[in-house]
Design a protein around this motif. Structure first.
Motif, short mmCIF file in Angstrom:
data_model
loop_
_atom_site.label_atom_id
_atom_site.label_comp_id
_atom_site.label_asym_id
_atom_site.label_seq_id
_atom_site.Cartn_x
_atom_site.Cartn_y
_atom_site.Cartn_z
N UNK A 1 0.85 -1.20 0.00
CA UNK A 1 0.00 0.00 0.00
C UNK A 1 0.88 1.25 0.00
N UNK A 2 1.80 1.28 -1.00
CA UNK A 2 2.84 2.31 -1.04
C UNK A 2 2.48 3.46 -1.96
N UNK A 3 1.17 3.74 -2.13
CA UNK A 3 0.74 4.76 -3.08
C UNK A 3 1.28 6.15 -2.76
N UNK A 4 1.68 6.38 -1.52
CA UNK A 4 2.18 7.70 -1.15
C UNK A 4 3.60 7.95 -1.67
N UNK A 5 4.29 6.92 -2.14
CA UNK A 5 5.64 7.12 -2.64
C UNK A 5 5.62 8.05 -3.86
N UNK A 6 6.61 8.93 -3.99
CA UNK A 6 6.57 9.95 -5.05
C UNK A 6 6.66 9.41 -6.47
N UNK A 7 7.19 8.18 -6.64
CA UNK A 7 7.27 7.58 -7.98
C UNK A 7 6.57 6.22 -7.99
N UNK A 8 5.48 6.11 -7.27
CA UNK A 8 4.78 4.86 -7.06
C UNK A 8 4.40 4.17 -8.38
N UNK A 9 5.12 3.07 -8.68
CA UNK A 9 4.81 2.26 -9.85
C UNK A 9 5.20 2.85 -11.18
N UNK A 10 6.08 3.85 -11.19
CA UNK A 10 6.47 4.51 -12.44
C UNK A 10 7.57 3.70 -13.12
N UNK A 11 7.36 3.27 -14.37
CA UNK A 11 8.41 2.53 -15.09
C UNK A 11 9.50 3.48 -15.57
N UNK A 12 10.75 3.06 -15.41
CA UNK A 12 11.92 3.89 -15.74
C UNK A 12 12.92 3.06 -16.52
N UNK A 13 13.51 3.65 -17.55
CA UNK A 13 14.61 3.02 -18.28
C UNK A 13 15.91 3.71 -17.88
N UNK A 14 17.01 2.97 -17.88
CA UNK A 14 18.29 3.47 -17.38
C UNK A 14 19.37 3.26 -18.43
#
Length: 597
Positions: A58-71
């Motif tokens: 229940x980590x919806x408060x995280x600022x990048x909650x579930x955001x896909x990122x490429x590196x």
């Protein structure tokens, strides 16, 4: 196309989940079918497992909650090879780069490692044994480098955020060539621990995004002093703000503009200046000569020797393992003398002194991101000279210790995208990004290379980057028993609101009676509530106190807006008393104490 902001809203409102987003990401990768974009792509099942774990927390408060990122594949991700686009150099790190670790801690999900010009040497994106990523916006153009795969991944809408690096323009030139945003932070603001260096004294981990707001949201997560990085600096990141009423912007005098006979590029810069003036900016011509000399110094001085240091062992052991153009450039760095290095450093110090008064009194300077755009066939035929030209307005930036934000500016009739970059001295990242944000929103540009060319978002109210608005209906309302709890979690009252006429309200009986508000297909009514703003950690603490069947969902308001809010699952509420007729929980409570009750 999904932006970071739109995905966060969807995840927090319950309209979609991180798992849904990851499935959509991999579908887009398959549909886009560019095998040169990623060097290493993580298995979908592994990323889905991480998404499910986030949802379970229940980590919806995280600022990048579930955001896909490429590196970019010169930045370490634990368990994935780091190749720097050179198979003979590859190794598998056991720990994440600090920047990547900070993204993960904020809820981001790493999709994979993207292609690049080998050893981050190049601005074209064609110097890789893993192929040339396709320029998504105009396929006959080079994708830009060295962060080619990262820019392509964002432009294609595969991920809303990708990490690049920027030593001489690698985080800005690909942004222009693919019509996206490229944010180059101040040196030392984002830790470089876990980065394969190009030039350790000049490297910056950069950010590609669809909007300036998204890029700054990521910078706020990644930035900050890190003791393990000897080049880290304790710089402050000012939040995005409105454009100053009358900013003073330094611009290139006509006689010092170089576009290599590209009339469209020249017109794009003129158009950008006119747009800035229309926004109220005062335009002031500056002497570009010391900036231009500094740009030329980059490949004439000791900084080529820094590139040689990285590849030195491989050059001695197996020179044929290095791309021929990259080898030509880096081998030259092994021939510099200490005397050459000091001469270059002396001249750089003189140029910095010459530039300082030119920047005094300016809010920023505005330069073309690149002077022109080249086709793939042109660069393959003339790889070093054309690459060098692309760095005309980028090579000096890190040498002069500046930060910058590159944004789209104009699309020529030929379909070639052109961009501009706002630059200022180190430490002014937020101020520069705010100017770029206002400009980009006014430019009437399409958003990256979306199929429908969705418009760049209008300049709306700036969200508080550390807070989220929640709609409440029950005992947490002002003056009711649990309101003190909301305030203790950092809650601030925003407004009284009413939902769309699509909800029912039932009574959940217990020690503290609560309403359960559910959306219904038929027979709905409007329900009164309140919006409260909470910090992200406060949202998490509040969620921990909310019993089933209540949870965080998306609430449609009477004015058509959607906000996060506490809703109840309809099935468990079926046996509870319906109190919808009261139009709100406060009115229901008042009825209990009225004489007629």
């Amino acid at each position: 196309m999904d932006t970071l902001a739109s995905l966060l809203t969807a995840h927090r409102s319950g309209r979609s989940s991180p798992s849904d987003t990851i499935r959509a990401t991999y579908r887009r990768i398959a549909a886009h079918a560019d095998p040169a974009m990623f060097i290493t792509l993580r298995p979908e099942a592994d990323v889905l497992a991480e998404a499910a774990a986030l949802e379970a927390r229940k980590a919806a408060a995280l600022p990048l909650y579930g955001i896909p990122v490429a590196v970019k594949d010169n930045i370490d991700v634990a368990g994935l090879p780091t190749t720097a686009a050179c198979p003979a150099f590859a190794y598998e790190p056991t720990v994440d780069a600090v920047a990547v670790a900070r993204l993960k801690a904020a809820g981001a999900l790493i999709i994979g490692k993207t292609n690049l010009d080998q050893f981050a040497t190049g601005l074209v994106g064609v110097r890789s044994p893993y192929g040339v990523p396709r320029n998504v916006f105009k396929p006959d153009l080079v994708p830009g480098g060295s962060s080619s795969g990262s820019a392509s991944a964002v432009a294609a809408g595969i991920v809303p955020i990708a990490l690049g690096t920027d030593t001489a323009g690698s985080g800005r030139v690909p942004a222009m060539l693919q019509n996206i945003v490229g944010l180059k932070p101040s040196l030392g603001l984002v830790p470089n621990t876990g980065l394969v260096p190009a030039c350790r004294t000049l490297d910056a981990i950069s950010i590609f995004a669809l909007t300036v707001d998204d890029a700054m949201a990521v910078l706020e997560v990644m930035g900050g002093y890190e003791a393990s990085d000897a080049f880290s600096r304790p710089l402050t990141i000012a939040p995005l703000g409105p454009m100053p009423e009358k900013p003073t912007i330094g611009i290139l005098p006509p006689a010092q503009r170089e576009f290599f006979d590209d009339a469209d590029a020249a017109a794009a810069y003129e158009s950008a200046l006119a747009r800035l003036a229309g926004l109220g900016a005062t335009l002031k011509e500056i002497d570009f000569a010391p900036f231009a000399e500094t740009a030329r110094l980059l490949y004439e001085g000791p900084w080529v020797a820094e590139r040689f240091i990285v590849a030195e062992d491989l050059l001695a052991r197996d020179p044929d393992a290095i791309h021929p153009v990259t080898r030509t450039i880096t081998e030259a760095g092994g021939k510099s003398s200490a005397a050459d290095a000091f001469r270059a450093l002396y001249r750089l110090q003189e140029l910095r002194a010459a530039v300082k008064p030119l920047l005094a009194g300016l809010d920023a300077i505005l330069v073309p991101t690149a002077p022109t755009a080249y086709r793939l066939d042109e660069v393959l035929a003339d790889p070093i000279r054309l690459n060098s030209r692309l760095g005309t307005y980028t090579n000096f930036v890190n040498l002069l210790d500046m930060c910058g934000t590159a944004v789209p500016a104009h699309i020529a009739a030929s379909g070639v995208p052109y961009g501009v970059t706002f630059l200022a001295p180190a430490g002014q990242d937020g101020a520069v990004a705010s100017l770029a944000r206002a400009f980009a929103a006014d430019a009437d540009m399409p958003l990256a290379a979306s199929a429908d060319h969705a418009a760049y978002p209008a300049l709306g109210a700036l969200p508080d980057p550390e807070r989220v608005d929640i709609c409440m209906f029950g005992a947490h309302l002002s003056g009711l028993p649990l309101n003190a709890e909301v305030k203790s979690f950092g809650g601030r009252f925003v407004a009284s609101v009413t939902t769309a006429a699509a909800y029912r309200m039932a009574l959940i009986e217990g020690d503290v009676p609560r309403p359960g508000v559910s959306r219904v297909r038929e027979g709905g009514t409007a329900i009164a509530g309140e919006i409260w703003s909470l910090p992200f950690d406060g949202v998490g603490r509040l969620l921990a106190t909310i019993p089933a069947p209540l949870g965080l969902g998306s609430v449609e308001l009477a004015d058509g807006r959607r906000v996060a809010g506490f809703l109840a699952e309809a099935v468990p509420m079926a046996g509870c008393p319906d109190i919808s007729a009261f139009g709100g929980f406060r009115a229901y409570l008042a009825s209990l104490t009225s004489p007629a009750a």
